[in-house]
Design a protein around this motif. Structure first.
Motif, PDB file in Angstrom:
ATOM      1  N   ALA A  88      -3.665   1.904  -3.298  1.00  0.00           N
ATOM      2  CA  ALA A  88      -3.813   0.721  -3.548  1.00  0.00           C
ATOM      3  C   ALA A  88      -2.618   0.503  -4.602  1.00  0.00           C
ATOM      4  CB  ALA A  88      -5.131   0.225  -4.236  1.00  0.00           C
TER       5      ALA A  88
ATOM      6  N   PRO B  51      -0.197  -0.974  -1.142  1.00  0.00           N
ATOM      7  CA  PRO B  51      -1.444  -1.983  -1.204  1.00  0.00           C
ATOM      8  C   PRO B  51      -2.041  -2.396  -0.242  1.00  0.00           C
ATOM      9  CG  PRO B  51       0.274  -2.440  -3.068  1.00  0.00           C
ATOM     10  CD  PRO B  51       0.828  -1.463  -2.129  1.00  0.00           C
TER      11      PRO B  51
ATOM     12  N   VAL C 191      -5.635  -1.549   1.743  1.00  0.00           N
ATOM     13  CA  VAL C 191      -6.480  -2.756   2.257  1.00  0.00           C
ATOM     14  C   VAL C 191      -6.878  -2.941   3.665  1.00  0.00           C
ATOM     15  CG1 VAL C 191      -6.457  -5.310   2.723  1.00  0.00           C
ATOM     16  CG2 VAL C 191      -5.547  -4.338   0.455  1.00  0.00           C
TER      17      VAL C 191
ATOM     18  N   ASN D 268      -2.814  -9.929   1.409  1.00  0.00           N
ATOM     19  CA  ASN D 268      -2.293  -8.882   0.480  1.00  0.00           C
ATOM     20  C   ASN D 268      -0.685  -8.600   1.036  1.00  0.00           C
ATOM     21  OD1 ASN D 268      -1.816  -5.677   0.200  1.00  0.00           O
ATOM     22  ND2 ASN D 268      -3.141  -6.495  -1.392  1.00  0.00           N
TER      23      ASN D 268
ATOM     24  N   ALA E  32      -5.338  -5.324  -3.934  1.00  0.00           N
ATOM     25  CA  ALA E  32      -5.671  -4.193  -3.096  1.00  0.00           C
ATOM     26  C   ALA E  32      -6.547  -3.291  -4.150  1.00  0.00           C
ATOM     27  CB  ALA E  32      -4.561  -3.356  -3.128  1.00  0.00           C
TER      28      ALA E  32
END
Length: 52
Positions: A10, A14, A18, A31, A46
């Motif tokens: 994350a 990120p 996710v 995201n 995230a």
């Protein structure tokens, strides 16, 4: 999936974190948009998704 690995992903990537947590869906699209606009909001989003 290991939570520590997801947190590291994350921070570094990120959208990958996710995707691994939630799959391809609205959270991934949100995201990616946040990462394109600015990197830090994407990281925060995230982290929030992977830790909840």
């Amino acid at each position: 999936m290991n939570k520590v690995l997801l947190i590291i992903l994350a921070i570094l990537l990120p959208p990958v974190a996710v995707f691994l947590k939630k799959g391809a869906g609205k959270d991934l699209v949100i995201n990616i948009i946040l990462c394109i606009l600015m990197f830090l909001p994407g990281v925060i989003h995230a982290l929030w998704l992977t830790t909840k």
